[in-house]
Design a protein around this motif. Sequence first.
Motif, short mmCIF file in Angstrom:
data_model
loop_
_atom_site.label_atom_id
_atom_site.label_comp_id
_atom_site.label_asym_id
_atom_site.label_seq_id
_atom_site.Cartn_x
_atom_site.Cartn_y
_atom_site.Cartn_z
N ASN A 98 0.80 -1.22 0.00
CA ASN A 98 0.00 0.00 0.00
C ASN A 98 0.83 1.27 0.00
OD1 ASN A 98 -2.33 -1.58 0.13
ND2 ASN A 98 -2.23 -1.67 2.37
N SER A 99 2.16 1.15 -0.15
CA SER A 99 3.01 2.33 0.03
C SER A 99 3.33 3.00 -1.30
CB SER A 99 4.31 1.92 0.71
OG SER A 99 5.09 1.13 -0.17
N ASN A 100 2.81 2.55 -2.41
CA ASN A 100 3.09 3.15 -3.72
C ASN A 100 4.58 3.20 -4.01
OD1 ASN A 100 0.51 3.65 -4.72
ND2 ASN A 100 0.32 5.53 -3.53
N GLY A 101 5.28 2.17 -3.60
CA GLY A 101 6.70 2.10 -3.91
C GLY A 101 7.59 2.85 -2.96
N MET A 102 6.99 3.48 -1.92
CA MET A 102 7.81 4.22 -0.97
C MET A 102 8.41 3.31 0.10
SD MET A 102 8.03 7.08 -2.19
CE MET A 102 8.94 7.93 -0.90
N LYS A 103 7.90 2.07 0.18
CA LYS A 103 8.47 1.11 1.13
C LYS A 103 8.86 -0.14 0.36
CE LYS A 103 7.32 2.61 5.56
NZ LYS A 103 8.50 3.19 6.15
N THR A 104 10.03 -0.68 0.72
CA THR A 104 10.47 -1.92 0.12
C THR A 104 10.50 -3.00 1.20
OG1 THR A 104 12.76 -1.33 0.48
CG2 THR A 104 11.83 -0.76 -1.64
N GLY A 105 10.76 -4.22 0.78
CA GLY A 105 10.82 -5.32 1.74
C GLY A 105 9.69 -6.31 1.52
N GLY A 106 9.01 -6.19 0.37
CA GLY A 106 7.92 -7.12 0.07
C GLY A 106 8.40 -8.56 0.01
N GLY A 107 9.58 -8.76 -0.59
CA GLY A 107 10.14 -10.11 -0.67
C GLY A 107 10.50 -10.64 0.70
N LEU A 108 11.03 -9.74 1.53
CA LEU A 108 11.40 -10.11 2.90
C LEU A 108 10.14 -10.52 3.68
CD1 LEU A 108 14.20 -9.95 4.27
CD2 LEU A 108 13.49 -7.81 5.27
N ALA A 109 9.08 -9.73 3.51
CA ALA A 109 7.84 -10.03 4.22
C ALA A 109 7.26 -11.35 3.75
CB ALA A 109 6.83 -8.90 3.99
N LEU A 110 7.32 -11.58 2.43
CA LEU A 110 6.80 -12.83 1.87
C LEU A 110 7.60 -14.02 2.41
CD1 LEU A 110 4.47 -13.22 -0.09
CD2 LEU A 110 6.14 -13.44 -1.92
#
Length: 133
Positions: A101-113
């Motif tokens: 939901n951060s419109n690319g302002m936050k990364t770490g999606g792979g880490l969260a997954l």
Amino acid sequence: MNCPRCATINLDGSVVCSSCGAQLPTAAPPPGAAPYGAPPMGAAPGYPPGPPPGYYPPPYGVPMQMAPSTSGMAVAGFVLSFLCALLGLIFSIIGYNEVKNSNGMKTGGGLALAGIIISIVNMLLGIMIMSSK
Ligand SMILES: [Zn+2]
């Protein structure tokens, strides 16, 4: 604010020039508009409600964050997935949604997954160990 016609200095927020009566380009800017400098000419009325693509106005009073930051929740979820599967799963899901939901302002999606997957695997292992006894 200088008059565009006669260059007389008028008080901020004046609608017309106190000297020649010419209409001033910026009459009482809306609160929070362009804190760093004057808004573009004629931008106040009919200002487009949505920003143009690729442009993110900075939050008022907060310096603009140029580089995307890693979601702290995603990091916490990843670490916790090794220590406590349930907490890891919760934090990873929160972190994953935060990134999404951060419109690319936050990364770490792979880490969260990864945190979500590791948490689930840990949980399944725990259930298997408990049920095998
Ligand atoms: Zn004037």
